[in-house]
Write a protein that holds these residues in place. Structure first.
Motif, PDB file in Angstrom:
ATOM      1  N   UNK A 174     158.056 -16.985  41.602  1.00 54.41           N
ATOM      2  CA  UNK A 174     157.234 -16.785  43.093  1.00 54.41           C
ATOM      3  C   UNK A 174     156.079 -16.463  42.816  1.00 54.41           C
ATOM      4  N   UNK A 175     155.640 -15.752  41.950  1.00 55.07           N
ATOM      5  CA  UNK A 175     154.070 -15.466  41.569  1.00 55.07           C
ATOM      6  C   UNK A 175     153.382 -16.525  40.954  1.00 55.07           C
ATOM      7  N   UNK A 176     154.027 -17.503  40.074  1.00 51.56           N
ATOM      8  CA  UNK A 176     153.371 -18.603  39.607  1.00 51.56           C
ATOM      9  C   UNK A 176     152.983 -19.446  40.508  1.00 51.56           C
ATOM     10  N   UNK A 177     154.061 -19.751  41.429  1.00 49.53           N
ATOM     11  CA  UNK A 177     153.792 -20.903  42.563  1.00 49.53           C
ATOM     12  C   UNK A 177     152.825 -20.312  43.595  1.00 49.53           C
ATOM     13  N   UNK A 178     152.900 -19.257  43.939  1.00 47.18           N
ATOM     14  CA  UNK A 178     151.926 -18.617  45.015  1.00 47.18           C
ATOM     15  C   UNK A 178     150.575 -18.444  44.452  1.00 47.18           C
ATOM     16  N   UNK A 179     150.625 -17.845  43.092  1.00 45.66           N
ATOM     17  CA  UNK A 179     149.161 -17.941  42.556  1.00 45.66           C
ATOM     18  C   UNK A 179     148.480 -19.136  42.232  1.00 45.66           C
ATOM     19  N   UNK A 237     146.245 -25.063  33.840  1.00 41.92           N
ATOM     20  CA  UNK A 237     145.814 -23.858  33.456  1.00 41.92           C
ATOM     21  C   UNK A 237     146.440 -22.491  34.348  1.00 41.92           C
ATOM     22  N   UNK A 238     146.499 -22.911  35.877  1.00 38.99           N
ATOM     23  CA  UNK A 238     146.904 -22.030  36.614  1.00 38.99           C
ATOM     24  C   UNK A 238     148.518 -21.812  36.550  1.00 38.99           C
TER      25      UNK A 238
END
Length: 242
Positions: A47-52, A167-168
């Motif tokens: 969830x964090x990786x997707x939204x960020x 990278x993100x």
């Protein structure tokens, strides 16, 4: 390559040091995958990786678009200001920025603060590499600024978008120091991301078996990040124009 192979072997062992091992087969993987904390960390990290990733790239591209307009003065100063948080260590940012009560959104805000400026610089380079003839031709054809952005700039920015997304995504999944400094997984491991969960499995749980389980988690984590990154690279590269 040698440490990677050695680490892969250790994921099938109980060990104290790399020279003191006991082979246990897939037991470490079974226990790693049945660990409820690992599952919680997995979904929290996804969830964090997707939204960020979405927010970082949308905001960075918007700022890059604004700072490449000739009408705007002082662009170099703005670029420097936005880029500066990237120069500060993640663990330092975690301690000075917010507190553990911020939880998920605190980590999102902290990550945006640190990484938007870096991605902005890459997007600025991509925008400046688009031939001005393309933009002028779009204006002659009567395209609006929005149409020029979507039909001319975005297709030509796809190599840059590929890099920034890669990278993100990888940074989002691998986030550790900010997580440790800001929340340390509190409360009750609910904000513990995968990298921190692996670290805690190694060093915060009693018993020799947990080091092998932590190593198994690390291998699973590596495979996960590589697989997602390869899917993303293939998907975005297919959209690049020649």
């Amino acid at each position: 390559v040698i440490p990677f192979i050695q680490g892969f072997y250790l994921s099938f062992c109980q060990f104290i040091t790399i020279n003191n091992t006991h082979f246990v087969g897939i037991e470490n993987y079974v226990r790693a995958l049945s660990d409820p904390q690992f599952a919680t960390s997995f979904f929290f990290t996804v969830a964090f990786a997707f939204l960020s990733t979405v927010l970082i790239n949308v905001i960075a591209l918007a700022i890059a678009q604004a700072l490449t307009r000739k009408a705007l003065k002082g662009t170099n100063i703005f670029r420097t200001i936005f880029f500066m948080p990237n120069l500060i260590g993640g663990i330092v940012l975690g301690y000075i920025a917010l507190n553990s009560a911020a939880g998920f959104w605190g980590l999102i805000i902290l990550t945006l603060w640190q990484q938007v400026g870096y991605m902005m610089i890459i997007y600025i380079a991509g925008l400046q590499s688009i031939p001005s003839d393309y933009i002028e031709a779009a204006k002659v054809d009567g395209a609006t600024a929005w149409q020029t952005f979507w039909k001319v700039k975005i297709p030509n920015l796809m190599p840059t978008i590929t890099i920034c997304l890669f990278l993100s995504i990888t940074n989002g999944f691998k986030l550790f120091d900010q997580n440790l400094a800001l929340t340390s997984g509190a409360p009750a491991h609910s904000t513990e991301m995968l990298a921190l969960n692996i670290y805690n499995t190694f060093y915060s749980r009693a018993g020799i078996a947990w080091q092998g389980i932590g190593q198994a988690k690390a291998v699973i984590f590596c495979i996960l990040v590589v697989a997602i990154s390869m899917i993303q690279l293939k998907a975005t590269r297919s959209k690049e124009v020649q």
